[in-house]
Design a protein around this motif. Structure first.
Motif, PDB file in Angstrom:
ATOM      1  N   VAL A  30      36.765  33.133  46.694  1.00  0.00           N
ATOM      2  CA  VAL A  30      36.030  33.753  45.598  1.00  0.00           C
ATOM      3  C   VAL A  30      36.872  33.703  44.323  1.00  0.00           C
ATOM      4  CG1 VAL A  30      34.877  35.849  44.828  1.00  0.00           C
ATOM      5  CG2 VAL A  30      34.909  35.266  47.262  1.00  0.00           C
ATOM      6  N   PRO A  31      36.330  33.099  43.255  1.00  0.00           N
ATOM      7  CA  PRO A  31      37.080  33.053  41.999  1.00  0.00           C
ATOM      8  C   PRO A  31      37.123  34.409  41.309  1.00  0.00           C
ATOM      9  CG  PRO A  31      34.943  32.004  41.740  1.00  0.00           C
ATOM     10  CD  PRO A  31      35.069  32.377  43.185  1.00  0.00           C
ATOM     11  N   VAL A  32      38.186  34.606  40.530  1.00  0.00           N
ATOM     12  CA  VAL A  32      38.339  35.801  39.697  1.00  0.00           C
ATOM     13  C   VAL A  32      37.650  35.488  38.363  1.00  0.00           C
ATOM     14  CG1 VAL A  32      40.031  37.262  38.505  1.00  0.00           C
ATOM     15  CG2 VAL A  32      40.532  36.375  40.794  1.00  0.00           C
ATOM     16  N   PRO A  33      36.804  36.402  37.852  1.00  0.00           N
ATOM     17  CA  PRO A  33      36.133  36.120  36.570  1.00  0.00           C
ATOM     18  C   PRO A  33      37.136  35.852  35.438  1.00  0.00           C
ATOM     19  CG  PRO A  33      35.145  38.023  37.646  1.00  0.00           C
ATOM     20  CD  PRO A  33      36.382  37.669  38.441  1.00  0.00           C
ATOM     21  N   ASP A  34      36.822  34.862  34.611  1.00  0.00           N
ATOM     22  CA  ASP A  34      37.702  34.475  33.503  1.00  0.00           C
ATOM     23  C   ASP A  34      38.019  35.641  32.577  1.00  0.00           C
ATOM     24  OD1 ASP A  34      37.831  31.866  34.391  1.00  0.00           O
ATOM     25  OD2 ASP A  34      36.261  31.145  33.047  1.00  0.00           O
ATOM     26  N   TRP A  35      37.049  36.539  32.354  1.00  0.00           N
ATOM     27  CA  TRP A  35      37.252  37.636  31.402  1.00  0.00           C
ATOM     28  C   TRP A  35      38.356  38.583  31.864  1.00  0.00           C
ATOM     29  CZ3 TRP A  35      36.677  42.693  32.800  1.00  0.00           C
ATOM     30  CH2 TRP A  35      35.907  42.973  33.930  1.00  0.00           C
ATOM     31  N   ILE A  36      38.575  38.719  33.156  1.00  0.00           N
ATOM     32  CA  ILE A  36      39.642  39.602  33.651  1.00  0.00           C
ATOM     33  C   ILE A  36      41.004  39.046  33.248  1.00  0.00           C
ATOM     34  CG2 ILE A  36      40.803  40.457  35.726  1.00  0.00           C
ATOM     35  CD1 ILE A  36      38.027  40.720  37.000  1.00  0.00           C
ATOM     36  N   ILE A  37      41.201  37.751  33.458  1.00  0.00           N
ATOM     37  CA  ILE A  37      42.474  37.121  33.097  1.00  0.00           C
ATOM     38  C   ILE A  37      42.648  37.123  31.577  1.00  0.00           C
ATOM     39  CG2 ILE A  37      43.857  35.013  33.247  1.00  0.00           C
ATOM     40  CD1 ILE A  37      43.399  36.469  35.971  1.00  0.00           C
ATOM     41  N   ALA A  38      41.580  36.805  30.843  1.00  0.00           N
ATOM     42  CA  ALA A  38      41.647  36.793  29.376  1.00  0.00           C
ATOM     43  C   ALA A  38      41.998  38.174  28.836  1.00  0.00           C
ATOM     44  CB  ALA A  38      40.331  36.304  28.789  1.00  0.00           C
ATOM     45  N   ASP A  39      41.436  39.233  29.433  1.00  0.00           N
ATOM     46  CA  ASP A  39      41.721  40.600  29.003  1.00  0.00           C
ATOM     47  C   ASP A  39      43.185  40.950  29.239  1.00  0.00           C
ATOM     48  OD1 ASP A  39      40.771  43.116  27.921  1.00  0.00           O
ATOM     49  OD2 ASP A  39      41.023  43.936  29.948  1.00  0.00           O
ATOM     50  N   LEU A  40      43.713  40.596  30.396  1.00  0.00           N
ATOM     51  CA  LEU A  40      45.130  40.853  30.681  1.00  0.00           C
ATOM     52  C   LEU A  40      46.023  40.099  29.705  1.00  0.00           C
ATOM     53  CD1 LEU A  40      45.195  40.709  34.580  1.00  0.00           C
ATOM     54  CD2 LEU A  40      45.780  42.682  33.165  1.00  0.00           C
ATOM     55  N   GLN A  41      45.727  38.830  29.472  1.00  0.00           N
ATOM     56  CA  GLN A  41      46.541  38.028  28.562  1.00  0.00           C
ATOM     57  C   GLN A  41      46.476  38.566  27.135  1.00  0.00           C
ATOM     58  OE1 GLN A  41      44.809  34.190  29.510  1.00  0.00           O
ATOM     59  NE2 GLN A  41      46.509  33.672  30.865  1.00  0.00           N
ATOM     60  N   ALA A  42      45.331  39.087  26.717  1.00  0.00           N
ATOM     61  CA  ALA A  42      45.184  39.625  25.364  1.00  0.00           C
ATOM     62  C   ALA A  42      46.006  40.900  25.167  1.00  0.00           C
ATOM     63  CB  ALA A  42      43.715  39.901  25.067  1.00  0.00           C
ATOM     64  N   LYS A  43      46.242  41.647  26.239  1.00  0.00           N
ATOM     65  CA  LYS A  43      46.993  42.897  26.141  1.00  0.00           C
ATOM     66  C   LYS A  43      48.501  42.713  26.192  1.00  0.00           C
ATOM     67  CE  LYS A  43      43.353  45.801  27.977  1.00  0.00           C
ATOM     68  NZ  LYS A  43      42.848  46.606  29.074  1.00  0.00           N
ATOM     69  N   GLU A  44      48.967  41.511  26.517  1.00  0.00           N
ATOM     70  CA  GLU A  44      50.403  41.268  26.640  1.00  0.00           C
ATOM     71  C   GLU A  44      51.113  41.425  25.303  1.00  0.00           C
ATOM     72  OE1 GLU A  44      50.852  37.371  28.266  1.00  0.00           O
ATOM     73  OE2 GLU A  44      50.446  38.043  30.302  1.00  0.00           O
ATOM     74  N   ASP A  45      52.344  41.924  25.376  1.00  0.00           N
ATOM     75  CA  ASP A  45      53.168  42.023  24.171  1.00  0.00           C
ATOM     76  C   ASP A  45      53.959  40.729  24.004  1.00  0.00           C
ATOM     77  OD1 ASP A  45      55.240  42.170  26.008  1.00  0.00           O
ATOM     78  OD2 ASP A  45      55.629  44.295  25.676  1.00  0.00           O
ATOM     79  N   GLY A  46      54.880  40.702  23.058  1.00  0.00           N
ATOM     80  CA  GLY A  46      55.654  39.497  22.765  1.00  0.00           C
ATOM     81  C   GLY A  46      56.490  38.992  23.920  1.00  0.00           C
ATOM     82  N   SER A  47      56.897  39.859  24.831  1.00  0.00           N
ATOM     83  CA  SER A  47      57.719  39.443  25.968  1.00  0.00           C
ATOM     84  C   SER A  47      56.879  39.030  27.173  1.00  0.00           C
ATOM     85  CB  SER A  47      58.671  40.572  26.375  1.00  0.00           C
ATOM     86  OG  SER A  47      57.939  41.664  26.905  1.00  0.00           O
TER      87      SER A  47
END
Length: 173
Positions: A91-108
């Motif tokens: 079962v694939p993970v929805p793209d929006w979940i990964i995109a949301d996590l990546q958008a919340k990342e800080d500079g490190s």
């Protein structure tokens, strides 16, 4: 057919505390890998230090095209146990979940949960809990429960009931 359009994210289980090893070996094989990290405070022998740890201990994500879905090779990669599947369905993970996590990342490259906690959630703070897209209820913040969950007091039938919820469903009033 556009190869990128057919790519999907899949969750891969790793051996305990071997997320970085699995990530390195997947990258060497040419896979697109995402291992979300978070910053945590580690206290030991009167020392306090900040470390990056996996956001989902024991898991990482691979962005796979249909021709890259060689589950035997993915499962036998060093540090990995294999993809999450239900029966014989991967079962694939929805793209929006990964995109949301990546958008919340800080500079490190870390998802800054600790900073969010300190800034806005204190015991007794009024919060709004998002139950679904259209419904939210009022409550009081009680405590944290692990890295990703919070305990909130909700008024229900003239009583305050403790409910454990994902951190992303709670907003300070």
């Amino acid at each position: 057919m556009n190869q990128d359009a057919a790519r999907e994210w899949f969750a891969i289980r790793t051996k305990p505390q071997q997320e970085q090893i699995a990530k390195l070996h997947y990258q060497r094989q040419g896979y697109v890998v995402y291992l979300p990290m978070m910053r945590t405070i580690v206290r030991h022998a009167r020392r306090t230090e900040e470390k990056l740890k996996p956001f989902f201990p024991g898991y990482l994500f691979l962005h796979l095209a249909p021709l890259e879905r060689n589950w035997v090779a993915i499962s036998s990669t060093r540090g990995a146990l294999g993809p999450i599947c239900f029966g014989d369905q991967y079962v694939p993970v929805p793209d929006w979940i990964i995109a949301d996590l990546q958008a919340k990342e800080d500079g490190s490259g870390a998802v800054p949960l600790a900073e969010l906690r300190e800034k806005w959630l204190t015991p007794g703070a009024a919060v709004a809990v998002q139950l679904d897209d259209d419904t939210s209820v009022q409550g009081l913040f009680y405590s944290f429960s692990g890295e990703e969950n919070v305990v909130v007091l909700l008024s229900f039938l003239n009583r305050q009931v403790k409910a454990t919820l994902p951190l992303d469903r709670v907003q300070r009033q």
